[in-house]
Design an enzyme around this catalytic site. Structure first.
Site, short mmCIF file in Angstrom:
data_model
loop_
_atom_site.label_atom_id
_atom_site.label_comp_id
_atom_site.label_asym_id
_atom_site.label_seq_id
_atom_site.Cartn_x
_atom_site.Cartn_y
_atom_site.Cartn_z
N ALA A 66 10.45 4.49 -18.01
CA ALA A 66 9.46 4.17 -19.03
C ALA A 66 8.95 5.48 -19.62
CB ALA A 66 8.31 3.39 -18.39
N GLY A 110 12.06 2.91 -14.80
CA GLY A 110 12.34 1.72 -15.61
C GLY A 110 13.80 1.63 -16.03
N GLU A 113 15.43 0.04 -13.17
CA GLU A 113 14.96 -1.35 -13.14
C GLU A 113 15.64 -2.18 -14.23
OE1 GLU A 113 10.93 0.22 -13.23
OE2 GLU A 113 10.45 -1.10 -11.55
N GLU A 133 8.80 6.94 -9.45
CA GLU A 133 7.45 6.74 -10.00
C GLU A 133 6.36 7.33 -9.12
OE1 GLU A 133 9.83 4.43 -9.87
OE2 GLU A 133 9.87 3.26 -11.72
N1 CAA Z 1 9.40 9.69 -20.46
C1 CAA Z 1 9.19 10.51 -21.50
N2 CAA Z 1 9.97 11.60 -21.74
C2 CAA Z 1 10.96 11.84 -20.87
C3 CAA Z 1 11.23 11.03 -19.77
C4 CAA Z 1 10.39 9.90 -19.57
N3 CAA Z 1 10.58 9.04 -18.56
N4 CAA Z 1 12.28 11.53 -19.09
C5 CAA Z 1 12.68 12.63 -19.77
N5 CAA Z 1 11.89 12.81 -20.85
C6 CAA Z 1 11.96 13.86 -21.85
C7 CAA Z 1 11.49 15.20 -21.29
O1 CAA Z 1 10.08 15.28 -21.33
C8 CAA Z 1 12.18 16.16 -22.22
O2 CAA Z 1 11.46 16.21 -23.43
P1 CAA Z 1 11.19 17.67 -24.14
O3 CAA Z 1 12.56 18.16 -24.49
O4 CAA Z 1 10.36 17.29 -25.33
O5 CAA Z 1 10.52 18.50 -23.12
C9 CAA Z 1 13.50 15.46 -22.52
O6 CAA Z 1 13.32 14.08 -22.21
C10 CAA Z 1 14.65 15.98 -21.67
O7 CAA Z 1 14.26 15.90 -20.31
P2 CAA Z 1 14.30 17.15 -19.27
O8 CAA Z 1 14.16 18.43 -20.03
O9 CAA Z 1 13.32 16.86 -18.20
O10 CAA Z 1 15.83 17.01 -18.76
P3 CAA Z 1 16.41 17.49 -17.36
O11 CAA Z 1 17.89 17.32 -17.48
O12 CAA Z 1 15.87 18.81 -16.97
O13 CAA Z 1 15.85 16.42 -16.28
C11 CAA Z 1 15.32 14.19 -15.50
C12 CAA Z 1 16.25 15.09 -16.36
C13 CAA Z 1 15.53 14.55 -14.00
C14 CAA Z 1 15.73 12.76 -15.76
C15 CAA Z 1 13.84 14.46 -15.89
O14 CAA Z 1 13.73 14.34 -17.31
C16 CAA Z 1 12.87 13.51 -15.28
O15 CAA Z 1 12.53 13.64 -14.13
N6 CAA Z 1 12.39 12.50 -16.05
C17 CAA Z 1 11.37 11.59 -15.62
C18 CAA Z 1 11.95 10.53 -14.69
C19 CAA Z 1 10.86 9.60 -14.22
O16 CAA Z 1 9.89 9.99 -13.62
N7 CAA Z 1 11.03 8.28 -14.53
C20 CAA Z 1 10.09 7.28 -14.16
C21 CAA Z 1 9.12 7.02 -15.27
S1 CAA Z 1 7.81 5.91 -14.81
C22 CAA Z 1 8.45 4.35 -14.93
O17 CAA Z 1 9.60 4.17 -15.26
C23 CAA Z 1 7.49 3.23 -14.61
C24 CAA Z 1 8.13 1.89 -14.41
O18 CAA Z 1 8.55 1.56 -13.34
C25 CAA Z 1 8.21 0.98 -15.52
#
Ligand code: CAA
Length: 259
Positions: A66, A110, A113, A133
């Site tokens: 998400a 998400g 999921e 998360e």
């Molecule tokens: N939401 C918003 N932006 C996100 C995102 C997310 N879930 N995941 C990645 N992005 C964005 C980053 O902020 C980044 O944006 P900028 O270039 O503007 O900084 C861009 O996508 C590229 O990401 P990274 O630079 O972080 O890429 P990476 O290859 O270094 O890492 C990753 C990849 C390990 C997937 C890392 O992006 C990450 O950890 N993302 C978050 C994953 C996460 O926590 N997901 C759970 C979200 S909560 C949820 O989903 C709730 C639910 O159950 C419904």
């Protein structure tokens, strides 16, 4: 229909393919994307020429979860009051035609999921699954705490949800999360072939088969989902959710205070 965050096409006028398309954000699932996904799913479901639907992403990410940027601003009253997740994310549960997830790259939060909401998952060998998360001060909120244990068992699900570690494609296949693993460059051809096979069978039997397997899988899922959703919403009342999401956006380690 013109979409902003997804692309759609058909294969052989039989398989409807939906490609998540927010590449800059690794297909992070915002409300607008989920509304479009629901519209595309409903349109393919209503199209009598289509027998099977595929949801896919990019090579790097099926979906990284998400949209944290959007969620970081949400309060408890926002998420509970608007029933965040439920109304835009659960259209897929109404779809009668089989929906296959073709997953390459990250399927996190998400994204994992959403893949689990599909009827089965075909993974590329570079796929990575996870429910991270907890690092953001929340829990999975789109069925992860309910579907993951049903797919991989309690121990592995607890490990994933509590440590936030990722599972690679091989482990996901061994654990039963995905039905098969294929080479990345074969992902779409293998998935379309599976979808075409399904299209070759009588549709009423396909509907009945899907509904029956769902009954085996979904007993008491609604209760579990409601429980999960209320806790997910409640965590938006904590300071640690604000800190976890802001720290992600600031690209710094989070400082949690158990508040
Ligand atoms: N939401 C918003 N932006 C996100 C995102 C997310 N879930 N995941 C990645 N992005 C964005 C980053 O902020 C980044 O944006 P900028 O270039 O503007 O900084 C861009 O996508 C590229 O990401 P990274 O630079 O972080 O890429 P990476 O290859 O270094 O890492 C990753 C990849 C390990 C997937 C890392 O992006 C990450 O950890 N993302 C978050 C994953 C996460 O926590 N997901 C759970 C979200 S909560 C949820 O989903 C709730 C639910 O159950 C419904």
């Amino acid at each position: 229909m013109a979409y902003e965050f997804i692309k759609t096409h058909t294969e052989d006028s039989k398989v409807g393919v939906i490609t998540l398309d927010r590449p800059k954000f690794l297909n992070a699932l915002n409300t607008e994307l989920m509304i479009e996904l629901g519209q595309a799913l409903k349109a393919f479901d209503a199209d009598s020429t289509i027998g099977c639907i595929v949801i896919t992403g990019s090579e790097k990410a099926f979906a990284a979860g998400a949209d944290i940027s959007a969620m970081s601003k949400f309060s408890f009253s926002d998420v509970y009051g608007n029933d965040f997740i439920t109304k835009d994310w659960e259209i897929i549960r109404q779809i009668r035609k089989p929906v296959i997830a073709a997953v390459s790259g990250f399927a996190l939060g998400g994204g994992c999921e959403l893949a689990m909401m599909c009827d089965f998952i075909i993974a590329a060998d570079n796929a990575k699954f996870g429910q991270p998360e907890i690092k953001l001060g929340i829990i999975p909120g789109a069925g992860g705490t309910q579907r993951l244990p049903r797919a991989v068992g309690k121990s592995k699900a607890m490990d994933m949800v509590l440590t936030a570690r990722m599972m690679d494609a091989k482990e996901a296949e061994l654990a039963g999360l995905v039905s098969r693993v294929v080479a990345l460059d074969q992902l779409m051809s293998e998935t379309i072939a599976a979808a075409m096979t399904i299209c070759s069978y009588p549709q009423l039997a396909v509907f009945a088969a899907k509904e029956s397997v769902q009954r085996a899988f979904e007993g008491s899922l609604s209760d579990g989902m409601m429980y999960e959703r209320r806790l997910f919403h409640a965590l938006f009342a904590t300071q640690d959710q604000k800190e976890g999401m802001q720290a992600f956006l600031d690209k710094r380690p989070a400082k949690f205070e158990n508040k």
